[in-house]
Write a protein that holds these residues in place. Structure first.
Motif, PDB file in Angstrom:
ATOM      1  N   LYS A  68       0.832  -1.208   0.000  1.00 36.92           N
ATOM      2  CA  LYS A  68       0.000   0.000   0.000  1.00 36.92           C
ATOM      3  C   LYS A  68       0.863   1.254   0.000  1.00 36.92           C
ATOM      4  O   LYS A  68       0.459   2.296  -0.513  1.00 36.92           O
ATOM      5  CB  LYS A  68      -0.904   0.018   1.245  1.00 36.92           C
ATOM      6  CG  LYS A  68      -2.102  -0.923   1.181  1.00 36.92           C
ATOM      7  CD  LYS A  68      -2.920  -0.780   2.466  1.00 36.92           C
ATOM      8  CE  LYS A  68      -4.121  -1.692   2.478  1.00 36.92           C
ATOM      9  NZ  LYS A  68      -4.889  -1.572   3.751  1.00 36.92           N
ATOM     10  N   ALA A  69       2.059   1.139   0.602  1.00 46.35           N
ATOM     11  CA  ALA A  69       2.957   2.290   0.699  1.00 46.35           C
ATOM     12  C   ALA A  69       3.570   2.598  -0.668  1.00 46.35           C
ATOM     13  O   ALA A  69       3.693   1.715  -1.524  1.00 46.35           O
ATOM     14  CB  ALA A  69       4.061   2.005   1.716  1.00 46.35           C
ATOM     15  N   ALA A  70       3.958   3.864  -0.852  1.00 45.38           N
ATOM     16  CA  ALA A  70       4.636   4.253  -2.088  1.00 45.38           C
ATOM     17  C   ALA A  70       5.993   3.546  -2.167  1.00 45.38           C
ATOM     18  O   ALA A  70       6.642   3.308  -1.143  1.00 45.38           O
ATOM     19  CB  ALA A  70       4.830   5.762  -2.122  1.00 45.38           C
ATOM     20  N   LEU A  71       6.402   3.200  -3.366  1.00 48.69           N
ATOM     21  CA  LEU A  71       7.688   2.534  -3.566  1.00 48.69           C
ATOM     22  C   LEU A  71       8.820   3.479  -3.160  1.00 48.69           C
ATOM     23  O   LEU A  71       8.887   4.613  -3.613  1.00 48.69           O
ATOM     24  CB  LEU A  71       7.824   2.128  -5.032  1.00 48.69           C
ATOM     25  CG  LEU A  71       9.036   1.278  -5.414  1.00 48.69           C
ATOM     26  CD1 LEU A  71       8.999  -0.057  -4.692  1.00 48.69           C
ATOM     27  CD2 LEU A  71       9.060   1.053  -6.925  1.00 48.69           C
ATOM     28  N   SER A  72       9.689   3.016  -2.288  1.00 48.64           N
ATOM     29  CA  SER A  72      10.760   3.864  -1.768  1.00 48.64           C
ATOM     30  C   SER A  72      12.006   3.776  -2.642  1.00 48.64           C
ATOM     31  O   SER A  72      12.421   2.680  -3.040  1.00 48.64           O
ATOM     32  CB  SER A  72      11.118   3.440  -0.340  1.00 48.64           C
ATOM     33  OG  SER A  72      12.264   4.135   0.112  1.00 48.64           O
ATOM     34  N   PHE A  73      12.600   4.930  -2.913  1.00 45.81           N
ATOM     35  CA  PHE A  73      13.869   4.982  -3.639  1.00 45.81           C
ATOM     36  C   PHE A  73      14.952   5.626  -2.769  1.00 45.81           C
ATOM     37  O   PHE A  73      15.920   6.189  -3.284  1.00 45.81           O
ATOM     38  CB  PHE A  73      13.700   5.754  -4.948  1.00 45.81           C
ATOM     39  CG  PHE A  73      12.812   5.064  -5.948  1.00 45.81           C
ATOM     40  CD1 PHE A  73      13.252   3.936  -6.624  1.00 45.81           C
ATOM     41  CD2 PHE A  73      11.524   5.515  -6.183  1.00 45.81           C
ATOM     42  CE1 PHE A  73      12.436   3.290  -7.539  1.00 45.81           C
ATOM     43  CE2 PHE A  73      10.703   4.884  -7.097  1.00 45.81           C
ATOM     44  CZ  PHE A  73      11.158   3.763  -7.781  1.00 45.81           C
ATOM     45  N   ASP A  74      14.768   5.542  -1.466  1.00 38.45           N
ATOM     46  CA  ASP A  74      15.760   6.083  -0.538  1.00 38.45           C
ATOM     47  C   ASP A  74      16.959   5.137  -0.457  1.00 38.45           C
ATOM     48  O   ASP A  74      16.835   3.932  -0.648  1.00 38.45           O
ATOM     49  CB  ASP A  74      15.151   6.256   0.858  1.00 38.45           C
ATOM     50  CG  ASP A  74      14.037   7.293   0.873  1.00 38.45           C
ATOM     51  OD1 ASP A  74      14.056   8.161  -0.015  1.00 38.45           O
ATOM     52  OD2 ASP A  74      13.165   7.214   1.757  1.00 38.45           O
ATOM     53  N   GLY A  75      18.113   5.704  -0.133  1.00 34.54           N
ATOM     54  CA  GLY A  75      19.290   4.882   0.107  1.00 34.54           C
ATOM     55  C   GLY A  75      20.363   5.006  -0.950  1.00 34.54           C
ATOM     56  O   GLY A  75      21.502   4.607  -0.735  1.00 34.54           O
ATOM     57  N   ARG A  76      20.015   5.543  -2.146  1.00 35.47           N
ATOM     58  CA  ARG A  76      21.011   5.766  -3.197  1.00 35.47           C
ATOM     59  C   ARG A  76      20.729   7.082  -3.885  1.00 35.47           C
ATOM     60  O   ARG A  76      19.582   7.404  -4.185  1.00 35.47           O
ATOM     61  CB  ARG A  76      20.987   4.636  -4.236  1.00 35.47           C
ATOM     62  CG  ARG A  76      21.581   3.336  -3.746  1.00 35.47           C
ATOM     63  CD  ARG A  76      21.709   2.331  -4.874  1.00 35.47           C
ATOM     64  NE  ARG A  76      22.752   2.670  -5.836  1.00 35.47           N
ATOM     65  CZ  ARG A  76      23.384   1.762  -6.590  1.00 35.47           C
ATOM     66  NH1 ARG A  76      23.076   0.485  -6.467  1.00 35.47           N
ATOM     67  NH2 ARG A  76      24.302   2.133  -7.445  1.00 35.47           N
ATOM     68  N   ASP A  77      21.806   7.818  -4.145  1.00 37.68           N
ATOM     69  CA  ASP A  77      21.662   9.103  -4.823  1.00 37.68           C
ATOM     70  C   ASP A  77      22.011   9.024  -6.302  1.00 37.68           C
ATOM     71  O   ASP A  77      21.804   9.994  -7.046  1.00 37.68           O
ATOM     72  CB  ASP A  77      22.567  10.156  -4.162  1.00 37.68           C
ATOM     73  CG  ASP A  77      22.191  10.402  -2.700  1.00 37.68           C
ATOM     74  OD1 ASP A  77      20.993  10.306  -2.385  1.00 37.68           O
ATOM     75  OD2 ASP A  77      23.106  10.669  -1.898  1.00 37.68           O
ATOM     76  N   ASP A  78      22.570   7.866  -6.731  1.00 36.42           N
ATOM     77  CA  ASP A  78      23.065   7.797  -8.104  1.00 36.42           C
ATOM     78  C   ASP A  78      22.090   7.142  -9.069  1.00 36.42           C
ATOM     79  O   ASP A  78      22.397   6.991 -10.251  1.00 36.42           O
ATOM     80  CB  ASP A  78      24.393   7.030  -8.141  1.00 36.42           C
ATOM     81  CG  ASP A  78      24.262   5.593  -7.651  1.00 36.42           C
ATOM     82  OD1 ASP A  78      23.347   5.317  -6.855  1.00 36.42           O
ATOM     83  OD2 ASP A  78      25.087   4.754  -8.058  1.00 36.42           O
ATOM     84  N   VAL A  79      20.912   6.729  -8.592  1.00 37.06           N
ATOM     85  CA  VAL A  79      19.926   6.120  -9.490  1.00 37.06           C
ATOM     86  C   VAL A  79      19.216   7.240 -10.243  1.00 37.06           C
ATOM     87  O   VAL A  79      18.581   8.097  -9.633  1.00 37.06           O
ATOM     88  CB  VAL A  79      18.906   5.269  -8.711  1.00 37.06           C
ATOM     89  CG1 VAL A  79      17.883   4.647  -9.665  1.00 37.06           C
ATOM     90  CG2 VAL A  79      19.621   4.168  -7.925  1.00 37.06           C
ATOM     91  N   PRO A  80      19.314   7.261 -11.566  1.00 42.26           N
ATOM     92  CA  PRO A  80      18.727   8.371 -12.334  1.00 42.26           C
ATOM     93  C   PRO A  80      17.202   8.370 -12.259  1.00 42.26           C
ATOM     94  O   PRO A  80      16.567   7.329 -12.062  1.00 42.26           O
ATOM     95  CB  PRO A  80      19.213   8.119 -13.759  1.00 42.26           C
ATOM     96  CG  PRO A  80      19.527   6.662 -13.811  1.00 42.26           C
ATOM     97  CD  PRO A  80      19.999   6.288 -12.436  1.00 42.26           C
ATOM     98  N   ASP A  81      16.629   9.533 -12.444  1.00 39.79           N
ATOM     99  CA  ASP A  81      15.168   9.669 -12.358  1.00 39.79           C
ATOM    100  C   ASP A  81      14.458   8.795 -13.381  1.00 39.79           C
ATOM    101  O   ASP A  81      13.397   8.233 -13.100  1.00 39.79           O
ATOM    102  CB  ASP A  81      14.766  11.143 -12.558  1.00 39.79           C
ATOM    103  CG  ASP A  81      15.137  12.003 -11.365  1.00 39.79           C
ATOM    104  OD1 ASP A  81      15.351  11.432 -10.279  1.00 39.79           O
ATOM    105  OD2 ASP A  81      15.217  13.238 -11.521  1.00 39.79           O
ATOM    106  N   TRP A  82      15.039   8.676 -14.589  1.00 42.83           N
ATOM    107  CA  TRP A  82      14.354   7.888 -15.617  1.00 42.83           C
ATOM    108  C   TRP A  82      14.211   6.431 -15.176  1.00 42.83           C
ATOM    109  O   TRP A  82      13.188   5.795 -15.446  1.00 42.83           O
ATOM    110  CB  TRP A  82      15.097   7.965 -16.955  1.00 42.83           C
ATOM    111  CG  TRP A  82      16.417   7.233 -17.018  1.00 42.83           C
ATOM    112  CD1 TRP A  82      17.649   7.735 -16.849  1.00 42.83           C
ATOM    113  CD2 TRP A  82      16.599   5.826 -17.287  1.00 42.83           C
ATOM    114  NE1 TRP A  82      18.612   6.768 -16.976  1.00 42.83           N
ATOM    115  CE2 TRP A  82      17.992   5.580 -17.250  1.00 42.83           C
ATOM    116  CE3 TRP A  82      15.741   4.763 -17.552  1.00 42.83           C
ATOM    117  CZ2 TRP A  82      18.544   4.314 -17.471  1.00 42.83           C
ATOM    118  CZ3 TRP A  82      16.281   3.493 -17.773  1.00 42.83           C
ATOM    119  CH2 TRP A  82      17.657   3.282 -17.737  1.00 42.83           C
TER     120      TRP A  82
END
Length: 615
Positions: free
Chosen positions: A240-254
């Motif tokens: 139910k929660a939004a998919l988290s992309f925390d923990g890495r800064d180098d993953v591109p937005d695309w």
């Protein structure tokens, strides 16, 4: 106790290692008469449900597997029945795929780079698109069922374990679902059934795990002994929660957007085919667009897009302006540097003093009139880590780096290779300080005048001209070769390859350090690596890496820690790359090269003294 024993003859094969026992099968490593390895799955018919078999009496898994032939899918080789101790056992043999499981890499805590993830994904999606084009689906895509293998700078990836392979649509699975990993299952598989879009969801979850170290939404809520209903409820609540992309800064937005689409909980809003996901990842600038409707069949004779279509230097020959151009890129080499190299302490210290000190301290080098080094040639027996060492040297330097194979500079245009060489040095100068590493440089710089090299003279001349005193332009060239005697002698003169280093076969101490390094962060029992180093005389770095990956693969498939005995069996099953004859040849080669260099009065600090005296 397994049905087959190690070293037991089996048909025209020999049993090497028992891997694991499944619900109604056993798997083994076997070798053929030529020593080539294969996977063997032995079916225990007395324990198999009737609906596992097709109308012809063959397990459905085998029937369907025979329809697949793609370089990124494990390949069927043979199906038959064997009599073992009076009992008939159907069996299937598939190709052996070297490398390590994605799961093993994740368990080691060693993160994948974004570039590695994309490269691996392109391979797997090419195979998956082909599978779906045959109206088949995998149904069990997890990090445990993908083998990756790195050769030089390039990855290959293979989707394995086709035990759940099925035709689609499939509302009621005819395979056991108790061994499926819940966090990688698409939501609809818990109530609607399985389809190709569920495979896409599962692989997108693997991509997420390679980037973030765990499956999307994964937490510790699932407990052993949970009922199917409990699992479904806990997964539903977690997702139910939004998919988290925390923990890495180098993953591109695309890439985040692509994953968000591919992992959408609602099937109708998801990227629902492997080919769509493949095309979306191949064109990241279009990640915001709605995916185009897939074609009837995946592109190409093998389906999907293979790595050769999208990765690595191409002989496109011309850039956007129509000019012949080397399709290479300089990037800062990121990694552990010399800390990742087991042994070679003298060589590392020598290069720190002779090369890196001068390159990193230009003002002091100018004050002391130190000659700026131009290049280094690494030679020695194959498999001893020359290319790996060159890469780690680049990491240690912190400079921008480009890895090139001689074939990358080939061209179909007249004098095209000559122009590409000039363009490569031009790009290096634009990115200086920069390091160019050329693997198998003897193919690029063959001796002029030798038979069969007449057509390469202009390329050799161009390279020698560009390399001459290139250190003054902020360029350092590293060449690696197994055969230095094949290289044009002009390349070994002052102002070009100033440093020539022999990379020997690893000694006992170095082999121990290699075992320690390769076992680091892997799940294993207490292992006597000193004893392993004693048992591996004439084994080179690539042999030891192969042995540990082999032992890790066996242990991962068994779901147990790596043990000393497992490694020892892998050693006994692996032929060493070297022998006394080869080592004697290289010892003679080393003495000859050292003698010719001594006559020429060069290398190392002696070259600096010679330069000063000439001023």
């Amino acid at each position: 106790m397994s049905i087959l024993r190690e070293n037991q003859p089996f048909e025209s094969y020999n049993v090497q290692t028992f891997i694991k026992k499944g619900m109604y099968d056993e798997t083994y490593f076997i070798t053929d008469s030529e020593g080539k390895r294969h996977f063997l799955k032995l079916f225990i018919t007395a324990e198999m449900p009737k609906d596992i078999f097709g109308d012809d009496g063959m397990p459905k898994e085998v029937q369907l597997m025979k329809r697949l032939d793609h370089p990124n899918l494990i390949r069927f080789e043979k199906y038959d029945t064997a009599n073992v101790d009076g009992t008939a056992y159907p069996y299937v043999i598939t190709e052996f795929v070297p490398g390590e499981l994605v799961e093993t890499r994740l368990m080691s805590g060693s993160p994948f780079s974004v570039e590695e993830v994309v490269e691996i994904a392109m391979h797997v999606l090419g195979g998956l698109a082909f599978m779906h084009s045959k109206k088949l689906m995998h149904c069990d895509i997890t990090p445990r069922n993908i083998i990756i293998n790195k050769e030089g700078e390039e990855y290959n990836a293979t989707l394995i374990d086709l035990g759940h392979l099925s035709e689609y649509p499939l509302s009621k699975p005819d395979f056991l679902i108790t061994d499926l990993e819940p966090w990688y299952r698409a939501p609809e598989t818990f109530w609607e059934g399985f389809g190709p879009e569920a495979d896409v969801f599962s692989f997108a979850a693997v991509i997420y795990a390679m980037l973030y170290g765990k499956a999307p939404w994964e937490d510790d809520s699932l407990k052993e002994g949970d009922s199917d209903k409990d699992v479904r409820t806990k997964l539903y609540n977690a997702r139910k929660a939004a998919l988290s992309f925390d923990g890495r800064d180098d993953v591109p937005d695309w890439l985040k957007k692509v994953l968000a689409k591919a992992l959408h909980i609602k099937k109708e809003k998801r990227i629902d085919s492997a080919e769509r996901l493949l095309n979306t990842m191949a064109t990241p600038d279009k990640a915001d667009e709605e995916p185009q409707r897939p074609r009837e069949e995946p592109s190409g004779p093998e389906g999907g897009q293979n790595k050769g279509d999208s990765e690595g230097p191409k002989d496109s020959g011309r850039d956007e302006r129509g000019q012949i151009s080397a399709n290479i890129e300089f990037k800062v080499a990121i990694g552990g540097g010399f800390a990742d190299v087991a042994g070679m302490e003298e060589l590392k210290l020598r290069l720190q003093q002779r090369v890196l000190f001068v390159l990193k301290n230009k003002k002091k080098a100018e004050a002391y009139k130190l000659a700026i080094p131009n290049g280094m040639l690494l030679y020695g027996p194959p498999g001893c880590g020359k290319t790996y060492f060159a890469q780690k040297f680049a990491e240690e330097s912190g400079f921008k780096f480009c890895f090139v194979k001689s074939s990358d500079l080939g061209s179909v245009f007249i004098h095209g290779s000559q122009t590409m060489i000039a363009d490569m040095f031009k790009k290096a100068e634009q990115n200086q300080p920069a390091i160019i590493c050329i693997d198998e440089i003897d193919a690029l710089l063959p001796r002029r005048g030798a038979i069969g090299t007449e057509h390469t003279s202009s390329e050799v001349n161009e390279f020698l001209s560009q390399m001459n005193e290139c250190g003054k332009r902020g360029i350092f060239v590293i060449g690696t070769t197994n055969r230095p005697s094949l290289i044009d002698t002009a390349a070994l003169r002052k102002g070009r390859f100033d440093i020539i280093e022999y990379v020997p076969a690893p000694d006992e101490r170095t082999r121990k350090l290699m075992f320690d390094l390769y076992l680091k962060d892997r799940p294993c029992t207490e292992i006597d690596t000193q004893a392993l180093s004693v048992a591996t005389e004439h084994y080179v770095a690539s042999d030891i890496a192969y042995i540990i990956n082999d032992a890790a693969l066996i242990s991962a498939l068994r779901d147990e820690a790596i043990t000393y005995d497992t490694i020892l069996k892998c050693i006994h099953n692996t032929t060493p790359s070297l022998n006394d004859k080869v080592l004697n040849e290289y010892s003679h080669m080393k003495d000859e090269l050292a003698g010719s260099i001594a006559k020429g009065g060069r290398v190392g600090f002696q070259a600096i003294l010679d330069n000063d005296a000439a001023r």
